[in-house]
Design a protein around this motif. Sequence first.
Motif, short mmCIF file in Angstrom:
data_model
loop_
_atom_site.label_atom_id
_atom_site.label_comp_id
_atom_site.label_asym_id
_atom_site.label_seq_id
_atom_site.Cartn_x
_atom_site.Cartn_y
_atom_site.Cartn_z
N VAL A 194 -48.23 50.25 6.89
CA VAL A 194 -47.34 50.60 5.76
C VAL A 194 -47.82 49.88 4.49
O VAL A 194 -47.94 50.49 3.43
CB VAL A 194 -45.87 50.23 6.09
N ILE A 195 -48.13 48.60 4.63
CA ILE A 195 -48.61 47.84 3.47
C ILE A 195 -49.92 48.44 2.95
O ILE A 195 -50.11 48.64 1.74
CB ILE A 195 -48.78 46.35 3.84
N SER A 196 -50.81 48.77 3.87
CA SER A 196 -52.10 49.34 3.48
C SER A 196 -51.92 50.72 2.83
O SER A 196 -52.59 51.04 1.85
CB SER A 196 -53.00 49.43 4.72
N ALA A 197 -51.01 51.52 3.36
CA ALA A 197 -50.76 52.85 2.78
C ALA A 197 -50.33 52.70 1.33
O ALA A 197 -50.89 53.33 0.42
CB ALA A 197 -49.70 53.59 3.59
N HIS B 217 -53.00 51.85 -1.10
CA HIS B 217 -53.91 52.94 -1.42
C HIS B 217 -53.19 54.17 -1.97
O HIS B 217 -53.73 55.28 -1.95
CB HIS B 217 -54.74 53.30 -0.19
N ASN B 218 -51.97 53.95 -2.44
CA ASN B 218 -51.19 55.05 -3.02
C ASN B 218 -50.97 56.22 -2.07
O ASN B 218 -50.99 57.39 -2.47
CB ASN B 218 -51.83 55.56 -4.31
N LEU B 219 -50.81 55.89 -0.81
CA LEU B 219 -50.37 56.89 0.17
C LEU B 219 -48.90 56.62 0.45
O LEU B 219 -48.48 55.45 0.45
CB LEU B 219 -51.18 56.77 1.46
N LYS B 220 -48.13 57.68 0.68
CA LYS B 220 -46.69 57.48 0.91
C LYS B 220 -46.41 57.54 2.42
O LYS B 220 -46.60 58.58 3.04
CB LYS B 220 -45.90 58.56 0.20
N PRO B 221 -45.97 56.43 2.99
CA PRO B 221 -45.73 56.42 4.43
C PRO B 221 -44.44 57.14 4.84
O PRO B 221 -43.42 57.03 4.17
CB PRO B 221 -45.66 54.93 4.78
N ILE B 222 -44.55 57.85 5.94
CA ILE B 222 -43.36 58.35 6.64
C ILE B 222 -43.27 57.45 7.87
O ILE B 222 -44.00 57.63 8.85
CB ILE B 222 -43.53 59.83 7.04
N MET B 223 -42.44 56.44 7.77
CA MET B 223 -42.42 55.38 8.78
C MET B 223 -41.39 55.70 9.86
O MET B 223 -40.20 55.84 9.57
CB MET B 223 -42.07 54.06 8.07
N CYS B 224 -41.88 55.83 11.09
CA CYS B 224 -41.00 56.28 12.18
C CYS B 224 -40.39 55.10 12.94
O CYS B 224 -41.10 54.15 13.30
CB CYS B 224 -41.79 57.12 13.17
N ILE B 225 -39.10 55.21 13.19
CA ILE B 225 -38.41 54.23 14.02
C ILE B 225 -37.42 55.00 14.90
O ILE B 225 -37.00 56.11 14.54
CB ILE B 225 -37.64 53.17 13.18
N GLY B 226 -37.08 54.43 16.02
CA GLY B 226 -36.12 55.13 16.89
C GLY B 226 -36.03 54.46 18.24
O GLY B 226 -36.96 53.78 18.68
N GLU B 227 -34.91 54.70 18.89
CA GLU B 227 -34.62 54.01 20.15
C GLU B 227 -34.88 54.91 21.37
O GLU B 227 -34.84 56.12 21.27
CB GLU B 227 -33.15 53.52 20.16
#
Length: 251
Positions: free
Chosen positions: A115-118, A121-131
């Motif tokens: 996420v930090i690296s994205a 580099h001006n990439l937008k993360p779609i960060m997935c979380i879930g149980e």
Amino acid sequence: MRTPFIAGNWKMNMTHLEGIKFIQELGYEYKNKNNCEVCLCPPFIALRSVKNIIDTDHIDIKLGAQNMHFEENGAFTGEVSPLMLKALGVEYVIIGHSERREYFADTNETVNKKVISAFKHNLKPIMCIGESLKIRENGNAESFVLSQMVECLKEVDAKNIADLTVAYEPIWAIGTGKNATSKDANDMCRAIRIRLAELYSNSFAEQARIQYGGSVKPSNITELMSMSDIDGALVGGASIKLEDFIAIINY
Ligand code: PEP
């Protein structure tokens, strides 16, 4: 006001030739009556071909990748770097999908680095979380998901939060045909937004988009999108079926 955001995750489906056909037909047929932001995440090998069609046919669809390494280059056989994605015109990148966590050893720590690296580099993360189902049945879903998010966002700067998409994807709903009820999904998305506000500020939390993912289909998208804290969907299986994906975009 957050723009609704529908992203299609093709997973390991479609050759680049099939991808070309799909995006051509999608561009020709879809109307986008809700003015959603739409993003397609093909496999790496199809990114270039899909992007060419998007550009030449002037299709209003964004390009996303399904994963990336956090380093810019180096001895990481088989991996793809943020620089490579940027050079292809990729705007979004799915990070920490549960399939990456389960089969390819992604952890909250590597997701955080990605996420930090994205953002760097001006990439937008779609960060997935879930149980998992077990965690939900034990009544610990909310605390699990929120602590997952906090770990994945460690040292992520507040200025990036407007470009963050959090995809809440209960693992038991992915590819199973079983979706969370819209109330349960919304309750979790609301809890995610409240925690974002605690971590950053109300105004940042109001800008971040939160998607629901897990067996989204034409028959459940309208209700999901009517909920207060669900800003969009991360769509797997239904995103490789042209008619279904168009119906989802036009919920
Ligand atoms: C996904 O791949 O993120 C996903 C939610 O898959 P599906 O829609 O098939 O459940």
